[in-house]
Design an enzyme around this catalytic site. Structure first.
Site, PDB file in Angstrom:
ATOM      1  N   CYS A  45      41.093  28.044  -9.038  1.00  0.00           N
ATOM      2  CA  CYS A  45      40.163  28.166 -10.151  1.00  0.00           C
ATOM      3  C   CYS A  45      39.632  29.588 -10.316  1.00  0.00           C
ATOM      4  O   CYS A  45      39.342  30.023 -11.433  1.00  0.00           O
ATOM      5  CB  CYS A  45      39.004  27.186  -9.969  1.00  0.00           C
ATOM      6  SG  CYS A  45      39.518  25.461 -10.095  1.00  0.00           S
ATOM      7  N   THR A  46      39.501  30.306  -9.221  1.00  0.00           N
ATOM      8  CA  THR A  46      39.051  31.696  -9.316  1.00  0.00           C
ATOM      9  C   THR A  46      40.060  32.524 -10.105  1.00  0.00           C
ATOM     10  O   THR A  46      39.691  33.338 -10.956  1.00  0.00           O
ATOM     11  CB  THR A  46      38.839  32.296  -7.918  1.00  0.00           C
ATOM     12  OG1 THR A  46      37.873  31.511  -7.219  1.00  0.00           O
ATOM     13  CG2 THR A  46      38.341  33.730  -7.998  1.00  0.00           C
TER      14      THR A  46
END
Length: 216
Positions: A45-46
């Protein structure tokens, strides 16, 4: 009940790392993209949020506001953005909703109504909160995509889909793998006579498959 294409999306008031918003008011007369993820400080997700940050000028060019949603707190979002910006190499100027009570996740049918977050939770407890929703200025859901935990989302495809949606608002459809600048499809419900009046020249590939330039 599941949220379907052309449904009015849920309206809600929520805290974000930019302060409190009411969703429909926040959208205003713009297009909007709500993209979710199961937990802050997670690797896939980063990289995804970094990709969204890199596309800031592209979203703006298309009159589109982007907003994240996570089941972590607004304070966590603020801290996490330093990592997002390091990985993406761009400022993460979009807000992230703090959905600690799961209201938004459940309203958008990303989690079942009985879901809750246990103490010491892991991303697996909110794994299905990993979706993309493209919403029109009319507040209707135009497109949705849901991904598993292990597969990073392709935001170039989200951008391409947004272009296609904005183009099909001109009364056309787009073929497979369509990109901006390519021919579009005349809907089968439009007669040849009406197609000629509306679009001018067109190519008939099959009686029900006709291609033309994007109308002005």
């Amino acid at each position: 009940m599941s949220l379907r294409i052309n449904d009015i999306v849920p309206n809600f008031t929520a805290e974000t790392d930019h302060g409190q918003i009411t969703f429909h008011d926040w959208i205003g007369d713009n297009w909007a993209i709500l993209f979710s993820h199961p937990k802050d400080f997670t690797p896939v997700c980063t990289t995804e949020f970094g990709a969204v940050a890199q596309l800031a000028a592209e979203w703006e060019k298309r009159g589109t506001k982007v907003i994240g949603v996570s089941v972590d707190s607004a304070d966590d979002h603020k801290k996490w953005k330093a990592d997002i910006e390091k990985v993406g190499g761009a400022a993460a100027g979009f807000p992230i909703i703090a959905d600690e009570g799961l209201e938004v996740s459940k309203a958008f049918d990303m989690l079942p109504s009985e879901a809750y977050l246990p103490d010491g939770r892991t991303p697996a407890d909110s794994a299905t909160v990993r979706s993309v929703f493209i919403i029109g200025p009319d507040k209707q859901l135009k497109l949705s995509m849901t991904y598993p935990m292990t597969v990073g989302r392709n935001f170039a495809e989200v951008l391409r889909a947004l272009d296609a949606l904005q183009t099909t608002g001109k009364g056309v459809a787009t073929p497979a793998n369509w990109e901006v600048g390519q021919d579009v499809i005349i809907p089968a419900t439009v007669s040849d006579e009406d197609a000629k009046a509306k679009f001018g020249s067109f190519e008939t590939v099959l009686p029900y498959l006709r291609k033309t330039k994007v109308p002005d």
